[in-house]
Motif scaffolding. Structure first.
Motif, PDB file in Angstrom:
ATOM      1  N   GLU A  34     -54.574 -49.124  39.999  1.00 46.75           N
ATOM      2  CA  GLU A  34     -53.250 -49.502  39.491  1.00 46.75           C
ATOM      3  C   GLU A  34     -53.215 -49.385  37.979  1.00 46.75           C
ATOM      4  N   LYS A  35     -54.333 -49.698  37.346  1.00 46.55           N
ATOM      5  CA  LYS A  35     -54.426 -49.607  35.895  1.00 46.55           C
ATOM      6  C   LYS A  35     -54.127 -48.176  35.428  1.00 46.55           C
ATOM      7  N   SER A  36     -54.668 -47.202  36.122  1.00 44.92           N
ATOM      8  CA  SER A  36     -54.425 -45.797  35.772  1.00 44.92           C
ATOM      9  C   SER A  36     -52.972 -45.415  36.017  1.00 44.92           C
ATOM     10  N   LEU A  37     -52.427 -45.848  37.144  1.00 41.25           N
ATOM     11  CA  LEU A  37     -51.028 -45.532  37.450  1.00 41.25           C
ATOM     12  C   LEU A  37     -50.104 -46.147  36.402  1.00 41.25           C
ATOM     13  N   LEU A  38     -50.364 -47.407  36.052  1.00 44.43           N
ATOM     14  CA  LEU A  38     -49.526 -48.090  35.067  1.00 44.43           C
ATOM     15  C   LEU A  38     -49.710 -47.520  33.660  1.00 44.43           C
ATOM     16  N   LEU A  39     -50.887 -46.976  33.378  1.00 45.31           N
ATOM     17  CA  LEU A  39     -51.102 -46.340  32.076  1.00 45.31           C
ATOM     18  C   LEU A  39     -50.144 -45.169  31.898  1.00 45.31           C
ATOM     19  N   TRP A  40     -49.975 -44.372  32.946  1.00 48.20           N
ATOM     20  CA  TRP A  40     -49.051 -43.235  32.852  1.00 48.20           C
ATOM     21  C   TRP A  40     -47.610 -43.687  32.720  1.00 48.20           C
TER      22      TRP A  40
END
Length: 84
Positions: A34-40
């Motif tokens: 989720e951290k990666s998805l939210l980073l984008w």
């Protein structure tokens, strides 16, 4: 013009990542964090990510993710208001 292409690229990446994560979830494979998805999303992929969530019906019922997404959107709106 470079800013426009960057915006489009970030949104395309965010869109593809949500779709790919949905596919991984369906196949019980290791998921994108989720951290990666939210980073984008935070990098400017709000439109692409939101569109993908709607199309793929992914992450739409996970409250914690939605609250983080909403928080990022509110922050982005506040930054835009401040700049203009």
């Amino acid at each position: 013009m470079i800013l426009l292409y960057t915006f489009l690229a970030v949104n395309l990446i965010a869109f593809v990542l949500i779709g790919y994560d949905k596919k991984l979830a369906q196949n019980n494979k290791k998921r994108i964090s989720e951290k990666s998805l939210l980073l984008w999303v935070a990098l400017g992929g709000t439109i692409g990510s939101s569109l993908a969530m709607s199309i793929f019906r992914h992450k739409t019922s996970k409250k914690s993710y939605l609250w983080k997404l909403i928080g990022i959107i509110v922050l982005q709106i506040l930054i835009i208001i401040t700049i203009f």
